[in-house]
Motif scaffolding. Structure first.
Motif, PDB file in Angstrom:
ATOM      1  N   ALA A  52       0.831  -1.247  -0.200  1.00 38.58           N
ATOM      2  CA  ALA A  52       0.100  -0.078   0.080  1.00 38.58           C
ATOM      3  C   ALA A  52       0.791   1.122  -0.025  1.00 38.58           C
ATOM      4  O   ALA A  52       1.828   1.135   0.648  1.00 38.58           O
ATOM      5  N   LYS A  53       0.467   2.239  -0.797  1.00 36.02           N
ATOM      6  CA  LYS A  53       1.397   3.398  -0.875  1.00 36.02           C
ATOM      7  C   LYS A  53       0.386   4.467  -1.116  1.00 36.02           C
ATOM      8  O   LYS A  53      -0.519   4.614  -1.970  1.00 36.02           O
ATOM      9  N   LEU A  54       0.328   5.684  -0.254  1.00 37.19           N
ATOM     10  CA  LEU A  54      -0.288   6.898  -0.466  1.00 37.19           C
ATOM     11  C   LEU A  54       0.710   7.927  -1.251  1.00 37.19           C
ATOM     12  O   LEU A  54       1.676   8.395  -0.606  1.00 37.19           O
ATOM     13  N   ILE A  55       0.293   8.266  -2.533  1.00 34.29           N
ATOM     14  CA  ILE A  55       1.104   9.107  -3.250  1.00 34.29           C
ATOM     15  C   ILE A  55       0.584  10.638  -3.158  1.00 34.29           C
ATOM     16  O   ILE A  55      -0.717  10.814  -3.631  1.00 34.29           O
ATOM     17  N   ASP A  56       1.241  11.543  -2.582  1.00 37.37           N
ATOM     18  CA  ASP A  56       0.744  12.966  -2.521  1.00 37.37           C
ATOM     19  C   ASP A  56       1.151  13.717  -3.873  1.00 37.37           C
ATOM     20  O   ASP A  56       2.391  13.799  -4.152  1.00 37.37           O
ATOM     21  N   LEU A  57       0.272  13.882  -4.700  1.00 33.00           N
ATOM     22  CA  LEU A  57       0.674  14.539  -6.230  1.00 33.00           C
ATOM     23  C   LEU A  57       1.243  15.818  -5.791  1.00 33.00           C
ATOM     24  O   LEU A  57       2.375  16.046  -6.813  1.00 33.00           O
ATOM     25  N   PRO A  58       0.948  16.798  -5.133  1.00 38.97           N
ATOM     26  CA  PRO A  58       1.913  18.045  -5.045  1.00 38.97           C
ATOM     27  C   PRO A  58       3.167  17.847  -4.775  1.00 38.97           C
ATOM     28  O   PRO A  58       4.250  18.619  -5.084  1.00 38.97           O
ATOM     29  N   SER A  59       3.769  16.527  -4.061  1.00 41.75           N
ATOM     30  CA  SER A  59       4.881  16.422  -3.601  1.00 41.75           C
ATOM     31  C   SER A  59       5.709  16.000  -4.972  1.00 41.75           C
ATOM     32  O   SER A  59       7.115  16.146  -4.713  1.00 41.75           O
ATOM     33  N   LEU A  60       4.955  15.500  -5.889  1.00 41.84           N
ATOM     34  CA  LEU A  60       5.547  15.326  -7.225  1.00 41.84           C
ATOM     35  C   LEU A  60       5.732  16.514  -7.987  1.00 41.84           C
ATOM     36  O   LEU A  60       5.983  16.225  -9.334  1.00 41.84           O
ATOM     37  N   LYS A  61       5.392  17.583  -7.463  1.00 43.12           N
ATOM     38  CA  LYS A  61       5.635  19.072  -8.291  1.00 43.12           C
ATOM     39  C   LYS A  61       4.455  18.908  -9.545  1.00 43.12           C
ATOM     40  O   LYS A  61       4.613  19.676 -10.488  1.00 43.12           O
ATOM     41  N   MET A  62       3.147  18.364  -8.985  1.00 43.50           N
ATOM     42  CA  MET A  62       2.199  18.397 -10.190  1.00 43.50           C
ATOM     43  C   MET A  62       1.208  19.541  -9.946  1.00 43.50           C
ATOM     44  O   MET A  62       0.804  19.775  -8.855  1.00 43.50           O
ATOM     45  N   GLU A  63       0.746  20.097 -10.860  1.00 44.75           N
ATOM     46  CA  GLU A  63      -0.018  21.076 -10.687  1.00 44.75           C
ATOM     47  C   GLU A  63      -1.329  20.848 -11.734  1.00 44.75           C
ATOM     48  O   GLU A  63      -1.476  19.535 -12.297  1.00 44.75           O
ATOM     49  N   PRO A  64      -2.304  21.473 -11.636  1.00 48.37           N
ATOM     50  CA  PRO A  64      -3.494  21.350 -12.776  1.00 48.37           C
ATOM     51  C   PRO A  64      -3.452  21.189 -13.877  1.00 48.37           C
ATOM     52  O   PRO A  64      -2.644  22.075 -14.336  1.00 48.37           O
ATOM     53  N   GLY A  65      -3.821  20.085 -14.663  1.00 46.46           N
ATOM     54  CA  GLY A  65      -3.348  19.953 -16.246  1.00 46.46           C
ATOM     55  C   GLY A  65      -2.384  18.849 -16.453  1.00 46.46           C
ATOM     56  O   GLY A  65      -2.101  18.463 -17.305  1.00 46.46           O
ATOM     57  N   ASP A  66      -1.610  18.419 -15.061  1.00 40.54           N
ATOM     58  CA  ASP A  66      -0.521  17.751 -15.350  1.00 40.54           C
ATOM     59  C   ASP A  66      -1.287  16.060 -15.438  1.00 40.54           C
ATOM     60  O   ASP A  66      -2.457  16.011 -14.570  1.00 40.54           O
TER      61      ASP A  66
END
Length: 705
Positions: A353-367
């Motif tokens: 199990a893994k919880l990925i925080d998308l902002p921690s991967l430098k993701m923005e709206p549209g990515d």
């Protein structure tokens, strides 16, 4: 006295019925115990404990459900009245005490008692179900016996951790007279955490790349002893001081067979089955293959997966790729995300199990995020899952006017007003604190009306002329009076654009997406009418996203192509020299491919002659020797299938009068290895009309000349 005799007979019949019911329950319980015992014996554990425990449990359940002891004398009397008319339905009077009967009842009961005492009651009604249970038990016994004869193997031993499986042969091994026995020390490969162990049979089943050490003991001293693998490789064993014990080692990685050679004499063929290591199996439970994170949702992805291997996992990680930008300006960044578990190769199954925080991967709206799970087992075999996609919805891009104008788009312009409804709803939420509740509700209801009008106009493109016609079907053809009504039949089975289910303006995939958009608009309208614009926004955003996706689907991209001629040689241009210009020639020699299975097909004919008692000549023996080579190749790849047939072929070649069983065994193996022949070209069969259509066209051409 007659009444008492009749009452005793009724009670006797009741006891008989109870006895038959108990016997029937015993037979059915034995039936269940037999099946459960056979299944557990053949497939789980060779013990009869489960079958023995099943019998009392099944018997108790059947008796508790049927309760035969509750049968009363009244039911027996009713049965007798129904089955035997001569009792004149007076049997139940025998159950009434004589003091409580009137004169007519006493006369009728006396006559019924006399008739019942002389009546012979048949056992068939009582024993009918008992006979069915007995037949079912016999059928089950025969079926289980046949299955046991068909699938039984003398001995099957499996290791506890499924590392190595050894199957004993169907028949006892035939050893050379000089050979006393063998002890094989098997050392599993390094990727299997198992200690070496011994095996006392020549037929072996091992893991891939296992090391074996043969210790062959003989009855007498021999000069030379070796092992012949697949009729090609020879392993010479080293003798002891007295010449009665021979030792040799070899690592095996491929299946096949081998023989023991003692002083030039060969033994039977012994099989080698190699179990190949399977790659890890990955199953991702969540998320779905395509995941969209709408505006307002938490930008996180919860990944749950299971990794399984037959010997152990040493590594597992997520490989994620983040895509940023649009068009030709897309940039990709790769991340390798480990799990919290420690992989040491000891466990064969992991729940990850893994919880990925998308902002921690430098993701923005549209990515967009593309990821897959990669696992590696102790044999260093890697496997990976399918690629999963996660995208964050860009509301700014969704509400922009870019790309709204498409010259070839079939979508009408009023679909684009959905973005205005979203803007007005967001403005209403901002003005909520500065306006009254009544005005807030009025504006929300007005937005719902706009959403309804948009939805209805949208529905026209699916054939819905009005709101009350949505979902209506046409079942006029169910009326028998319209059997010959051509107009209704044509309306039902032709392309009718006024019908939502038959509208042919769009393709089926586009039509399905349009219907989904209609559903989201209806949900948004519902929330607006409930004065909940905040709850309506997710549905409106989804409807707008579906429409934008449809607009992109209507576009087509065609890459430019150009012809690039070879460069001209200016010194030869306009010279007029044509002496080196020749006509192209292509010479090709086609040889017929050799039939690799010709030897096997010829051997089938020779085996048929052997069945008739004919003696082999030199040519026929050569044909069988060629077939023996082909069977040897098949046995090297599949020893469990062709090894017995190869042994039988060697016996056929060694004797002048082979056994019929050996001939049939070889014949079956050859038939199994032969591929079906390609059908030879033949003339076309005459049509069903006996050539009348051909004659018709021939005469028609003659008339037109």
């Amino acid at each position: 006295m007659a009444e008492q005799a009749g009452l005793h007979k009724i009670q006797s019949l009741r006891r008989r019925w109870v006895t038959y019911q108990v016997l029937e329950a015993v037979l059915f319980a034995a039936y269940a115990a037999l099946y459960v015992g056979a299944i557990t014996y053949y497939f789980i554990s060779p013990k009869l404990l489960w079958g023995i425990l099943t019998f009392p449990i099944a018997l108790s359940l059947i008796l508790l459900l049927r309760k035969p002891w509750q049968m009363s004398d009244k039911k027996i009397a009713a049965f007798l009245d129904k089955e035997y008319p001569e009792l004149q339905e007076s049997t139940q009077l025998l159950l009434i005490p004589a003091q409580q009967q009137n004169t007519l009842q006493q006369l009728a009961s006396a006559k019924a008692a006399e008739t019942l005492s002389n009546l012979k009651v048949s056992h068939k009604p009582f024993a009918k179900k008992l006979a069915v249970a007995f037949v079912a038990l016999l059928v089950a016994t025969g079926f289980i016996w046949a299955m046991g004869e068909l699938f039984y193997v003398d001995q099957i031993l499996y290791t506890h951790d499924r590392d190595v499986a050894f199957c004993a042969p169907e028949k006892p091994e035939v050893l050379l007279p000089q050979v006393k026995g063998v002890h094989i020390t098997i050392t599993p490969p390094a990727y299997i955490s198992r200690t070496p162990f011994t095996w006392d049979k020549f037929n072996i089943t091992i893991n891939e790349n296992a090391s074996l050490r043969w210790d062959v003991k003989t009855n007498v001293s021999v000069k030379a002893l070796s092992l012949i693998f697949n009729d090609v490789q020879e392993l010479k064993l080293q003798p002891s001081a007295d010449g009665k014990e021979w030792v040799g080692s070899k690592q095996l990685s491929k299946p096949g067979f081998y023989q023991v050679k003692v002083d030039g004499k060969l033994s039977d063929l012994y099989r080698i089955i190699v179990l190949k290591d399977a790659p890890p199996v990955i199953h991702i439970k969540t998320p779905k293959t395509y995941t969209y994170i709408d505006a307002g949702e938490v930008q996180r992805v919860n990944i749950s997966a299971t990794v399984d291997d037959d010997h152990g996992i040493i590594n597992a990680q997520l490989v994620a790729t983040v895509a940023k930008g649009r068009g030709e300006g897309v940039k990709f960044t790769e991340y390798k995300i480990p799990f919290a578990e420690e992989f040491r190769g000891q466990k064969t199954k992991y729940d990850l199990a893994k919880l990925i925080d998308l902002p921690s991967l430098k993701m923005e709206p549209g990515d967009e995020l593309y990821f897959y799970l990669q696992a590696q087992d102790t044999y260093h075999q890697q496997s990976r899952s399918d690629v999963f996609k996660v995208s964050i919805q860009d509301t700014a891009e969704l509400l922009s006017m870019t790309g709204m104008v498409a010259g070839s788009s079939l979508k009408p312009e009023f679909f684009r007003s959905e973005r205005q409804i979203i803007i007005d709803a967001e403005q209403l939420l901002k003005d909520k604190d500065s306006i009254s509740a009544e005005k807030f509700n009025i504006r929300s209801n007005n937005l719902a009306i706009d959403q309804k009008l948009l939805r209805l106009r949208y529905g026209k493109f699916l054939g819905e002329e009005a709101e009350d016609e949505i979902g209506k079907g046409n079942n006029d053809l169910d009326n028998p009076e319209d059997f010959s009504n051509a107009k209704k039949i044509l309306k039902e089975y032709t392309d009718d654009h006024d019908n939502a289910d038959d509208a042919g303006l769009f393709e089926p995939t586009i039509k399905a997406q349009l219907k989904a958009t209609l559903t989201e608009m209806w949900k948004a309208e519902l929330q607006l009418r409930l004065y909940k614009p905040a709850a309506a926004l997710p549905f409106a955003y989804k409807a707008l996203r579906l429409l934008k996706d449809l607009q992109q689907k209507s576009r087509a991209y065609v890459a430019k192509t150009a012809y690039n001629p070879p460069p001209l040689k200016m010194e030869k241009r306009l010279s007029g020299e044509l002496d080196k210009v020749t006509s192209p020639t292509d010479k090709q020699e086609i040889k017929a491919t050799a039939d690799r299975q010709a030897a096997l097909r010829n051997a089938v004919a020779v085996l048929q002659d052997l069945k008739k008692g004919m003696i082999l000549n030199a040519t026929q023996k050569h044909i069988l020797q060629l077939a023996d080579q082909k069977l040897s190749e098949n046995a090297s790849a599949q020893p469990g299938v062709y090894l017995q047939a190869l042994n039988a072929m060697r016996r056929v070649l060694a004797t002048s009068a082979p056994k019929r069983t050996d001939i049939e065994l070889v014949e079956r193996a050859i038939q199994k290895s032969l591929s079906p022949l390609k059908p030879a070209p033949t003339s076309a069969q005459s049509p069903a009309d006996m050539g009348l259509s051909k004659q018709y066209f021939k005469n028609l051409k003659a008339l037109n000349r």
